[in-house]
Write a protein that holds these residues in place. Structure first.
Motif, mmCIF file in Angstrom:
data_model
loop_
_atom_site.group_PDB
_atom_site.id
_atom_site.type_symbol
_atom_site.label_atom_id
_atom_site.label_comp_id
_atom_site.label_asym_id
_atom_site.label_seq_id
_atom_site.Cartn_x
_atom_site.Cartn_y
_atom_site.Cartn_z
ATOM 1 N N LYS A 142 35.534 47.189 33.624
ATOM 2 C CA LYS A 142 35.770 47.662 34.999
ATOM 3 C C LYS A 142 35.313 49.108 35.158
ATOM 4 O O LYS A 142 34.731 49.481 36.169
ATOM 5 N N ASN A 172 41.907 36.610 28.431
ATOM 6 C CA ASN A 172 41.660 36.768 29.864
ATOM 7 C C ASN A 172 42.295 35.619 30.664
ATOM 8 O O ASN A 172 43.001 35.846 31.643
ATOM 9 N N ILE A 207 39.308 46.387 30.640
ATOM 10 C CA ILE A 207 39.432 47.618 31.429
ATOM 11 C C ILE A 207 38.139 48.439 31.316
ATOM 12 O O ILE A 207 37.633 48.970 32.312
ATOM 13 N N TYR A 254 44.206 46.570 34.668
ATOM 14 C CA TYR A 254 43.529 45.280 34.658
ATOM 15 C C TYR A 254 44.236 44.313 35.604
ATOM 16 O O TYR A 254 45.452 44.206 35.597
#
Ligand code: SF4
Ligand code: SF4
Lengths: 139, 292
Positions: free
Chosen positions: B67, B89, B64, B113
């Motif tokens: 991002k 992931n 996160i 996410y």
């Protein structure tokens, strides 16, 4: 001459086996006991029960004996067995499920007693060692 | 070129030599590494149990943060961080239900996410984005004559889905070392486990592992061993005295991070190498090859 060997276990296919299969995501009966997992295991010399036997005991539902082994705590999830198993069984995941079963019981039987280590020993260890040891061996 | 960088806890503690050599050598390659803002511990080990959603929260929080940095990929050098972040992931991408639970748990995060970040290891970045031939052009001090055993341990090679090279016989570090002018040696135990976290309470296991692995490097007449994992480095370097007690014929060899050899070859100064943080001092060995 043909020899037929009958194996029976009252716990075969019981709730313990189902739980280990579910948590590990593995089909235990796929194992045909070739022994390749144990042959390449870097921790084998330190184990009381070898990885292929762990799988066999899990198939047979030998819960009490399995959860009392030293081997399930010696396995470090190096994944060598997983990457070499001809049946694509993830042995490391099965052993993790066994560890989690011990750590998840009411006694929460932690295997690492951090209090037993001296402050100097703890201070010398990198975070990566302490955190991984605690994650793997405590509830 | 700019690249988001996740150092991980140990690179900010015992393995500062790995951190500074990474940043310095990347600067020589004209890559500006930007440390990920508000990163947290990755958890160090991937949760192998399918029902252990909790241990996937720490890695996802980092994804996160990536991002939030307006990036879709990031790089880490620590093999353990790489392995844990990459596996978490892959796992949450395959299991939308688990990811939904994690996002719900992290309800205070504005960013959700969605499996939209890629995890890169520095070695694959160097091979695939820079290229070892381009990297060789930046070498100021070729590591000529230096015999290097490249140790991968478990985490760069296994499981298959995180490996960026052959699982049984990876050669990416050998290719890098060759580009730096050094000579890689054969090393049959390059993917054998060092015993990992048993270093905390079962030192006898680490002594046996270190003796075997470092002994194999010595047999191949390596001057030193390079690694990409601070836990391997700790075991193979700082536990050599235990290995010596176990085997009186044990031969001490220095253990370096591959980024330190890059920094050395690129002509970075001592502050980028931090050889003072090693147990077995690499300087005499390097001086013996005219490199220090
Ligand atoms: S390698 Fe696979 S099939 Fe062979 S014994 Fe081990 S778990 Fe069973
Ligand atoms: S994952 Fe465990 S059982 Fe499998 S090879 Fe590694 S230490 Fe042995």
């Amino acid at each position: 001459m043909n020899t037929t060997l009958h194996i029976s276990s009252p716990r075969f296919g019981g709730t313990f086996v189902a739980k280990i299969e579910q948590v590990s995501g593995q089909k235990l009966l796929a194992c045909y006991q070739c022994g390749k997992c144990s042959a390449g295991c870097p921790m084998a010399a330190h184990m009381d029960v070898l990885p292929n036997r762990i799988i066999r005991m899990a198939q047979l539902g030998m819960e009490k004996q399995l959860l009392a082994t030293r081997a399930i705590w010696i396995c470090v999830s190096c994944m060598t067995c997983n990457s070499r198993c001809p049946k694509d069984i993830r042995i490391a995941e099965v052993i993790e499920a066994l560890r989690q079963t011990v750590l998840g019981t009411v006694n929460r039987d932690d295997q690492l007693k951090i209090q037993a280590l001296s402050p100097e020993a703890i201070g010398a260890l990198p975070p990566i060692a302490l955190i991984s040891a605690l994650r793997k061996q405590t509830s | 070129m700019k690249l988001i960088y996740y150092p991980g806890c140990t690179l900010k503690n015992q393995a500062r030599n790995f951190d500074v050599s990474t940043i310095s050598s990347m600067a020589k390659l004209d890559v500006e590494v930007e440390e990920l803002a508000r990163w947290n511990c990755c958890g160090t080990v991937h949760a192998l149990g399918s029902d252990n959603i909790m241990n996937r929260v720490a890695p996802v929080t980092n994804l996160i943060r990536v991002k939030e940095a307006q990036a879709s990929e990031f790089m880490t050098t620590c093999a353990m961080c790489y392995n844990t972040l990459k596996r978490a992931n892959i796992d949450v991408k395959k299991r939308p239900d688990a990811l939904a639970t994690i996002n719900e748990f992290l309800y205070q995060e504005e960013t959700k996410y969605q499996g939209d970040v890629d995890v890169l290891h520095l070695l694959e970045f160097l091979r695939d984005r820079i290229g070892f031939d381009k990297l060789a052009e930046k070498v100021k001090k070729p590591l000529a004559g230096l015999r290097v055993a490249c140790y991968y341990g478990c985490l760069l090679a296994r499981p298959k889905e995180v490996a960026f090279d052959d699982v049984e016989n990876p050669t990416i570090m050998e290719d890098l070392i060759t580009a730096l002018g050094a000579t890689p040696v054969q090393f049959p135990l390059k993917t054998e486990c060092c015993g990992a976290y048993h270093t905390v309470d079962k030192p006898e296991i680490i002594a046996e592992r270190t003796d075997k692995i470092m002994g194999s490097a010595h047999e191949e007449q390596a001057d030193l061993v390079v690694v990409s994992c601070p836990l391997c480095a700790f075991n193979l370097d700082f536990r050599q005295d235990d290995a010596r007690r176990l085997n009186p014929d044990f031969y001490h060899l220095p253990v370096l991070y591959f980024t330190q050899l890059m920094a050395l070859a690129f002509g970075c100064d001592d502050t980028a190498l931090r050889f003072d943080l090693h147990h077995i001092d690499p300087r005499p060995t390097l001086a013996g090859r005219g490199l220090a």
